[in-house]
Structures are given as structure tokens and as C-alpha cells.
Design a protein around this motif. Sequence first.
Motif, PDB file in Angstrom:
ATOM      1  N   VAL A   1      -4.507   4.970  73.342  1.00  0.00           N
ATOM      2  CA  VAL A   1      -3.350   5.101  74.239  1.00  0.00           C
ATOM      3  C   VAL A   1      -2.049   5.308  73.471  1.00  0.00           C
ATOM      4  O   VAL A   1      -1.397   6.353  73.575  1.00  0.00           O
ATOM      5  N   THR A   2      -1.659   4.297  72.686  1.00  0.00           N
ATOM      6  CA  THR A   2      -0.311   4.344  72.122  1.00  0.00           C
ATOM      7  C   THR A   2      -0.138   5.411  71.054  1.00  0.00           C
ATOM      8  O   THR A   2       0.923   6.021  70.953  1.00  0.00           O
ATOM      9  N   ALA A   3      -1.186   5.650  70.237  1.00  0.00           N
ATOM     10  CA  ALA A   3      -1.057   6.683  69.200  1.00  0.00           C
ATOM     11  C   ALA A   3      -0.875   8.076  69.817  1.00  0.00           C
ATOM     12  O   ALA A   3       0.028   8.818  69.413  1.00  0.00           O
ATOM     13  N   PRO A   4      -1.699   8.481  70.824  1.00  0.00           N
ATOM     14  CA  PRO A   4      -1.455   9.776  71.471  1.00  0.00           C
ATOM     15  C   PRO A   4      -0.090   9.857  72.138  1.00  0.00           C
ATOM     16  O   PRO A   4       0.581  10.898  72.087  1.00  0.00           O
ATOM     17  N   LEU A   5       0.333   8.762  72.760  1.00  0.00           N
ATOM     18  CA  LEU A   5       1.651   8.770  73.405  1.00  0.00           C
ATOM     19  C   LEU A   5       2.763   8.867  72.361  1.00  0.00           C
ATOM     20  O   LEU A   5       3.795   9.512  72.602  1.00  0.00           O
ATOM     21  N   ALA A   6       2.544   8.232  71.207  1.00  0.00           N
ATOM     22  CA  ALA A   6       3.548   8.331  70.143  1.00  0.00           C
ATOM     23  C   ALA A   6       3.658   9.765  69.643  1.00  0.00           C
ATOM     24  O   ALA A   6       4.768  10.264  69.394  1.00  0.00           O
ATOM     25  N   ARG A   7       2.499  10.426  69.494  1.00  0.00           N
ATOM     26  CA  ARG A   7       2.538  11.838  69.080  1.00  0.00           C
ATOM     27  C   ARG A   7       3.237  12.693  70.134  1.00  0.00           C
ATOM     28  O   ARG A   7       4.002  13.604  69.799  1.00  0.00           O
ATOM     29  N   LEU A   8       2.976  12.379  71.396  1.00  0.00           N
ATOM     30  CA  LEU A   8       3.650  13.105  72.471  1.00  0.00           C
ATOM     31  C   LEU A   8       5.158  12.903  72.391  1.00  0.00           C
ATOM     32  O   LEU A   8       5.940  13.851  72.549  1.00  0.00           O
ATOM     33  N   GLY A   9       5.588  11.666  72.109  1.00  0.00           N
ATOM     34  CA  GLY A   9       7.020  11.385  71.978  1.00  0.00           C
ATOM     35  C   GLY A   9       7.645  12.135  70.824  1.00  0.00           C
ATOM     36  O   GLY A   9       8.777  12.640  70.926  1.00  0.00           O
ATOM     37  N   LEU A  10       6.918  12.228  69.677  1.00  0.00           N
ATOM     38  CA  LEU A  10       7.446  12.953  68.526  1.00  0.00           C
ATOM     39  C   LEU A  10       7.605  14.439  68.830  1.00  0.00           C
ATOM     40  O   LEU A  10       8.598  15.063  68.424  1.00  0.00           O
ATOM     41  N   VAL A  11       6.630  14.999  69.559  1.00  0.00           N
ATOM     42  CA  VAL A  11       6.732  16.416  69.918  1.00  0.00           C
ATOM     43  C   VAL A  11       7.918  16.647  70.848  1.00  0.00           C
ATOM     44  O   VAL A  11       8.678  17.608  70.685  1.00  0.00           O
ATOM     45  N   ILE A  12       8.090  15.750  71.822  1.00  0.00           N
ATOM     46  CA  ILE A  12       9.232  15.885  72.742  1.00  0.00           C
ATOM     47  C   ILE A  12      10.544  15.789  71.981  1.00  0.00           C
ATOM     48  O   ILE A  12      11.488  16.558  72.212  1.00  0.00           O
ATOM     49  N   ARG A  13      10.612  14.844  71.036  1.00  0.00           N
ATOM     50  CA  ARG A  13      11.833  14.698  70.234  1.00  0.00           C
ATOM     51  C   ARG A  13      12.093  15.965  69.409  1.00  0.00           C
ATOM     52  O   ARG A  13      13.232  16.398  69.261  1.00  0.00           O
ATOM     53  N   ASP A  14      11.023  16.541  68.888  1.00  0.00           N
ATOM     54  CA  ASP A  14      11.170  17.760  68.096  1.00  0.00           C
ATOM     55  C   ASP A  14      11.631  18.917  68.967  1.00  0.00           C
ATOM     56  O   ASP A  14      12.452  19.744  68.546  1.00  0.00           O
ATOM     57  N   ILE A  15      11.113  18.948  70.208  1.00  0.00           N
ATOM     58  CA  ILE A  15      11.542  20.010  71.137  1.00  0.00           C
ATOM     59  C   ILE A  15      13.012  19.861  71.475  1.00  0.00           C
ATOM     60  O   ILE A  15      13.772  20.835  71.510  1.00  0.00           O
ATOM     61  N   VAL A  16      13.436  18.602  71.719  1.00  0.00           N
ATOM     62  CA  VAL A  16      14.849  18.360  72.029  1.00  0.00           C
ATOM     63  C   VAL A  16      15.731  18.758  70.854  1.00  0.00           C
ATOM     64  O   VAL A  16      16.822  19.307  71.027  1.00  0.00           O
ATOM     65  N   ARG A  17      15.257  18.480  69.642  1.00  0.00           N
ATOM     66  CA  ARG A  17      16.054  18.779  68.454  1.00  0.00           C
ATOM     67  C   ARG A  17      16.124  20.272  68.171  1.00  0.00           C
ATOM     68  O   ARG A  17      17.187  20.796  67.829  1.00  0.00           O
ATOM     69  N   THR A  18      14.990  20.967  68.310  1.00  0.00           N
ATOM     70  CA  THR A  18      14.944  22.388  67.935  1.00  0.00           C
ATOM     71  C   THR A  18      15.081  23.340  69.103  1.00  0.00           C
ATOM     72  O   THR A  18      15.460  24.495  68.933  1.00  0.00           O
ATOM     73  N   GLY A  19      14.713  22.842  70.301  1.00  0.00           N
ATOM     74  CA  GLY A  19      14.734  23.733  71.465  1.00  0.00           C
ATOM     75  C   GLY A  19      13.576  24.716  71.486  1.00  0.00           C
ATOM     76  O   GLY A  19      13.577  25.664  72.278  1.00  0.00           O
ATOM     77  N   ARG A  20      12.577  24.508  70.659  1.00  0.00           N
ATOM     78  CA  ARG A  20      11.428  25.398  70.592  1.00  0.00           C
ATOM     79  C   ARG A  20      10.215  24.731  71.229  1.00  0.00           C
ATOM     80  O   ARG A  20      10.035  23.517  71.151  1.00  0.00           O
TER      81      ARG A  20
END
Length: 411
Positions: A239-258
Amino acid sequence: MDLFRNRGLQTKINLIILVILLAFFGLFSFVSFRQQKNYIVEEAVEKARIIASTAIRSRQYVSSQLQAGGVELTRERYGLIPQVVSTRLGGLVAEDLGYSIRQISERYRNPKNAPDPSESVMLQQFYQDPSLEETYRVTYLDEEPIFRYLHPFIVEQSCLPCHDVPAEAPAFIHEMFPDKTEQSFHYRIGEVIGAVSVSIPMGKLQAQIQKKVRTDLLYSGGVLLALVCCLGLLIRVAVTAPLARLGLVIRDIVRTGRFEKPIPRRGRDEIGTLIDGFNDMMVRLGEKTAHLEESEKRFRVLTETARDGIISFLGNGQIILFNRQAERIFGYSKREVLGVSVARLVHEECAEFHSAGVEGYLKSNAAQLVRKLHKFPGRRRDGAIQRLELSLAVAESEGHLFYTAIVRECS
């Protein structure tokens, strides 16, 4: 509550699991204590039965052997009296177990065999119900709790030589235990005359219960700790590891807009479905972003290449768009005017505009400005007046009005 709310998901889940398991651990401890208590009491009753049976059987055996051998009881042979033998043998067995035993009767001959108040109450049960084979309870002796077990004594033929007619009793009995009331005589076969009383200190039983419960708690506590660790690891992996990866991807999207980096799929469970939905959403957002960027690019090309000045501003006058032609007309760069009031671009000659303010002037004159061209004195960056023609358009977005002015220099 805020402290819990601000914790990580893994910590929250672990705490919830721990609380639930502790609740079950407490329930298990209570049930275990009750079970162990019942088990120890049953074990104590069984041992008391053995002691009482030893006393009764030894009494019967000695009595039968004395009768078979024609042995006459005398003062010197006092230790061979069946009751004395059974009491002493039972006492030896009880001593090995840390218990105490004695034979009691309300029609006692030896004052040592007189029942105490608790034993008297328990004896009444045998008198009221002669078929009752045993009774036991927790009571107090010298203010100390004890577990007491009683087994009834039934008058047999072997009892009568010493307890039937006073005149037929051995002489040494009268000498050792003179009975003026004759309460220890006139026994009748089958009559309940007393009981074997076995006493067990409750401290001994409680120590056994505590030892058993402590062992169970240590075992169940170890199982609980292992279960919490295993569940925590499982939840982290699933649960938490996949959700953490999802959070990192969302953060990266917010930062880069890609939106080009999808999350690898791990399975078909709920987390996998969430990841699939997120990846689909990223694809769609990427497509919409591309369309939006293309539209914005076309809009920028359109506004920047327009032959007229284009100025967009909010209802409070704040400028949000200022094209290249507007820069040339007013002498301001886009960076200088974005976010400032459009009033800076209107010359002081237009006193009505400045006295009413942007919002007041638009409220009174926006409808007229929309319908036809309007001439107004513009103010350049150097303060010079610039005669301009203005065409105004009004649009609404999310409940807010914004205005677009098309301006050109008067010929």
C-alpha cells in the motif's frame, strides 16, 4: 488528534493495527486469566479429592484389617485407630502438596476436630442433602483467603465400636476424651457425621495462575509483536510504497509540468487500478495540455502580431494581458504593466475616469463602451498624452468579469 492527523499513512495504519491488536490482546488476556483460574481450581479440586480419598480409603482399610485380625484398640494403640490413621496419612500427602487436612465433625470428641465457622456452614450442605458428595469454596482463615474442599464422612460399621453405645466404647476413649454430653456417641450407619476438610492457601493457587497467565501473555505478546511487524511490512509493500511512488510522480509533474513518465503497474488489485487510472489521467492531461499549449501559442501569435494594441484587465483594473502593439503605443514593457491598474494608461485629462475609479467607471459606462468605438486620452510612459480609439469587450469566467480593450492611435 492533530498529532495523529499529521502522521504518515504507514504510521497511522500501524497505530490503528496496534490499537486493534492490543484490544484483542487485552480480551485474550482476560479470557486466558479466567480459563487458567478455572483450570487451577479444577486441578486443586482434583488434588483435594485425592487427599480426601486417601484419608477415607486408609480409614476403611485399617478398620477392615483391625476387624479381620481381631486387634483390640488400647491407649498404647491409639495410633491404629482408623480415624487417627486416615488423618495422619492424609496429612502426609497434603504436606507434600503444601495443603492441610483434618477430619471435622460437629459431634466431635477431640476439640481439634471442631469445625470453624466456615466449615460449619459447608457441613450444613451435607446435612441438608446427604447425597451431596463434595463441596468447595473460597473462604477466609485468620483473614487469609483459602480454598477449602470438604468430602462427607458417612457412618460405617467400623465406626460403631467407638461411637455407638457409650458403655461399649473402649475404656481409654473415656479416659482420653470424657464426653459428658455423649455427643460423640449414638452414631447410626449411613448418617453424615462429619467431613474431611482440605485447605489450600489461595496465595499458592494465585501464584500458579499468575505463572500460567504470564507464560500465555509472553507467548501471545510475541505473536502480537510478530504480527504487527508482518502486517506493517505487508502494508508497506502493498500500500504505502506504491502510494509513495505515486506521490513522487505527482510532485515531479507539478514541478516540471510534464506528463510523460507513467508509474509501472504492479498488479490488478485496488492499488494497481488506481495506478492505471492515474496513468490514463496523465495521458489525457498530457493531450489536453498539448492542445492547450498549442491554443495558447496560437493566441500569443495572434495577439502579438495584431496591428492594434490589446489590453485585458480584471474588473478592479488589474492588467493581465499587454501585447506588443500596446507596448509600442504606451511605451511600457509588458513586465512593467502586468498586474498594475489600467488607470496608469489613462491620461489625467479624463477626469471622470479618475474620479470614479476603474470599477465605478466601468459600472457606469461599460455598456456604452461595448456598443461603439470610444475616443480617450491615453497616457504614455513619459506622461505624454496619446489620442486613442478604444473598443471594449466583456467576458465572464468562473463568475468574474474581465475586459479586453482594443486600442489604436487616432489618425
